[in-house]
Design a protein around this motif. Structure first.
Motif, PDB file in Angstrom:
ATOM      1  N   GLU A 136      85.296  87.434   3.831  1.00 41.49           N
ATOM      2  CA  GLU A 136      86.680  87.927   3.783  1.00 41.49           C
ATOM      3  C   GLU A 136      86.714  89.446   3.606  1.00 41.49           C
ATOM      4  O   GLU A 136      87.579  90.131   4.143  1.00 41.49           O
ATOM      5  N   TRP A 150      81.286  82.076  10.376  1.00 41.29           N
ATOM      6  CA  TRP A 150      81.896  82.556   9.145  1.00 41.29           C
ATOM      7  C   TRP A 150      81.691  84.052   8.958  1.00 41.29           C
ATOM      8  O   TRP A 150      80.623  84.582   9.179  1.00 41.29           O
ATOM      9  N   LYS A 151      82.750  84.728   8.592  1.00 39.80           N
ATOM     10  CA  LYS A 151      82.659  86.156   8.261  1.00 39.80           C
ATOM     11  C   LYS A 151      83.189  86.313   6.851  1.00 39.80           C
ATOM     12  O   LYS A 151      84.228  85.734   6.521  1.00 39.80           O
ATOM     13  N   ALA A 162      85.615  93.686  12.561  1.00 35.20           N
ATOM     14  CA  ALA A 162      86.376  92.435  12.551  1.00 35.20           C
ATOM     15  C   ALA A 162      87.815  92.746  12.137  1.00 35.20           C
ATOM     16  O   ALA A 162      88.089  92.924  10.957  1.00 35.20           O
ATOM     17  N   PRO A 170      90.705  79.395  14.095  1.00 31.86           N
ATOM     18  CA  PRO A 170      89.507  79.927  13.438  1.00 31.86           C
ATOM     19  C   PRO A 170      88.252  79.696  14.254  1.00 31.86           C
ATOM     20  O   PRO A 170      88.212  78.829  15.123  1.00 31.86           O
ATOM     21  N   ILE A 186      90.872  91.182  12.162  1.00 33.52           N
ATOM     22  CA  ILE A 186      91.672  90.250  11.374  1.00 33.52           C
ATOM     23  C   ILE A 186      91.125  88.852  11.641  1.00 33.52           C
ATOM     24  O   ILE A 186      90.604  88.574  12.734  1.00 33.52           O
ATOM     25  N   GLU A 187      91.218  87.996  10.664  1.00 28.61           N
ATOM     26  CA  GLU A 187      90.681  86.646  10.826  1.00 28.61           C
ATOM     27  C   GLU A 187      91.370  85.972  12.007  1.00 28.61           C
ATOM     28  O   GLU A 187      92.594  85.869  12.043  1.00 28.61           O
ATOM     29  N   ASN A 232      86.675  94.158  20.330  1.00 29.32           N
ATOM     30  CA  ASN A 232      87.561  93.692  19.257  1.00 29.32           C
ATOM     31  C   ASN A 232      88.682  94.686  18.991  1.00 29.32           C
ATOM     32  O   ASN A 232      89.833  94.312  18.777  1.00 29.32           O
ATOM     33  N   GLU A 252      96.487  87.953  15.110  1.00 32.47           N
ATOM     34  CA  GLU A 252      95.460  86.926  14.858  1.00 32.47           C
ATOM     35  C   GLU A 252      94.982  86.287  16.168  1.00 32.47           C
ATOM     36  O   GLU A 252      93.972  85.590  16.191  1.00 32.47           O
ATOM     37  N   TYR A 282      86.873  91.476   6.917  1.00 30.21           N
ATOM     38  CA  TYR A 282      88.209  91.610   7.526  1.00 30.21           C
ATOM     39  C   TYR A 282      89.055  92.606   6.719  1.00 30.21           C
ATOM     40  O   TYR A 282      89.793  93.411   7.273  1.00 30.21           O
ATOM     41  N   HIS A 283      88.903  92.513   5.399  1.00 33.16           N
ATOM     42  CA  HIS A 283      89.661  93.371   4.490  1.00 33.16           C
ATOM     43  C   HIS A 283      89.361  94.842   4.774  1.00 33.16           C
ATOM     44  O   HIS A 283      90.270  95.672   4.864  1.00 33.16           O
TER      45      HIS A 283
END
Ligand code: NAG
Ligand code: NAG
Ligand code: NAG
Length: 284
Positions: free
Chosen positions: A190, A187-188, A176, A183, A178-179, A228, A243, A193-194
């Motif tokens: 945080e 839900w992923k 993943a 949106p 980046i968020e 992705n 994004e 993404y980090h």
């Protein structure tokens, strides 16, 4: 899993929006006879749009001559010497990068190892390999993500490009980046993404940049990885907001072709091309 669903949702939305815009344009044309150019061409209106419109960072990959020059050579007082020095740090070659999305794989399996290509996926990879070979380019390397589906796709492609060096890379694994904006409902955490985001950005910096100074000839490199990762690379390479990666869709086994010139300019020549596959080989 969630991302696959998410991008199908995103594609559905994008498709509807395009139809609405087209319908609006048609209505306008019928109603007013003629559409003024000003009414259809886009110009930045909001402060946000004005801030983000038409900016190009030519030193995006830190390979502008001034960045490649050793600090002790940066004697800007002697303009003539400086200009002469700068010439030595100009990149000479163009890089062509072919980003291939792996072909269809077994979604029922749970581990990466078991998630091997389906028979359709293997056929798709054959077609992609044939296509790359038929372009008649002198490929330099075939790099692939270390995930099973990418490795298998790359192995089939390599049959058509005998003698080509193959390399596996963990940075290119799916994740993943980046968020996404807008949106998605899936839900992923945080943290995902980090973590993935930093890795996929590292992959971008490793693979997507203008040629090294010592590269003499133009190069043609194939990278087999994931939807992705490819979508994020395309946004970053074109300096579009990353994004927005989920607004694009890529078919299985598709070819995305980026060209990076010696001056750092980037061109996207094809995005997710599968025009070389017969319709019954496309996976939906
Ligand atoms: C690609 O294949 C995967 C399964 O491997 C499937 O979920 C997906 O929908 C396919 N994508 C496209 C665009 O055909
Ligand atoms: C897909 O994976 C599942 C679970 O491992 C397995 O039972 C099934 O036979 C696989 N399907 C194919 C076509 O390989
Ligand atoms: C660059 O291309 C020329 C002409 O094809 C060739 O002679 C030379 O060996 C190539 N250089 C490298 C480093 O591959």
């Amino acid at each position: 899993m969630a991302f696959r669903k998410a991008f199908q949702v995103a594609c559905g939305i994008a498709g509807t929006a395009a139809v609405v815009v087209a319908a609006a344009a048609t209505t306008q044309r019928r109603g007013e006879g003629r559409v003024e150019a000003a009414a259809v061409s886009w110009s930045p209106s909001s402060p946000l749009e004005q801030r983000t419109a038409a900016v190009w960072d030519s030193n995006w990959d830190k390979r502008e001559p001034i960045s490649l020059m050793k600090p002790n050579k940066k004697n800007k007082d002697d303009t003539e010497d400086f200009t002469a020095q700068l010439e030595n740090y100009k990149v000479k070659a163009t890089r062509h990068i072919f980003l291939i999305r792996h072909s269809q794989y077994n979604l029922s399996a749970s581990t990466d190892k078991e998630r091997s290509l389906t028979s359709l996926g293997r056929e798709q990879a054959e077609l992609t390999g044939q296509r790359l070979a038929s372009l008649g380019l002198n490929y330099d390397v075939l790099i692939h993500s270390s995930m099973t589906r990418a490795k298998e796709t790359a192995t089939i492609i390599s049959k058509y490009l005998p003698g080509l060096e193959m390399m596996s890379c963990d940075l290119l694994r799916e994740g993943a980046p980046i968020e996404p904006v807008p949106p998605v409902s899936h839900w992923k955490p945080e943290a995902m993404y980090h973590e993935d985001g930093a890795r996929i950005e590292a992959a971008f910096r490793r693979y997507i940049h203008r040629a090294d100074l010592k590269q003499e000839n133009d190069s043609y490199e194939i990278i087999v990885c994931h939807a992705n990762v490819i979508r994020y690379f395309v946004c970053r390479a074109l300096q579009f907001p990353p994004e927005g990666w989920l607004r694009m869709c890529l078919n299985n086994g598709s070819i995305t072709w980026l060209t990076i010139r010696p001056n750092g300019r980037v061109a996207l020549r094809t995005l997710g091309d599968t025009g070389f596959m017969p319709p019954d080989k496309l996976s939906r």
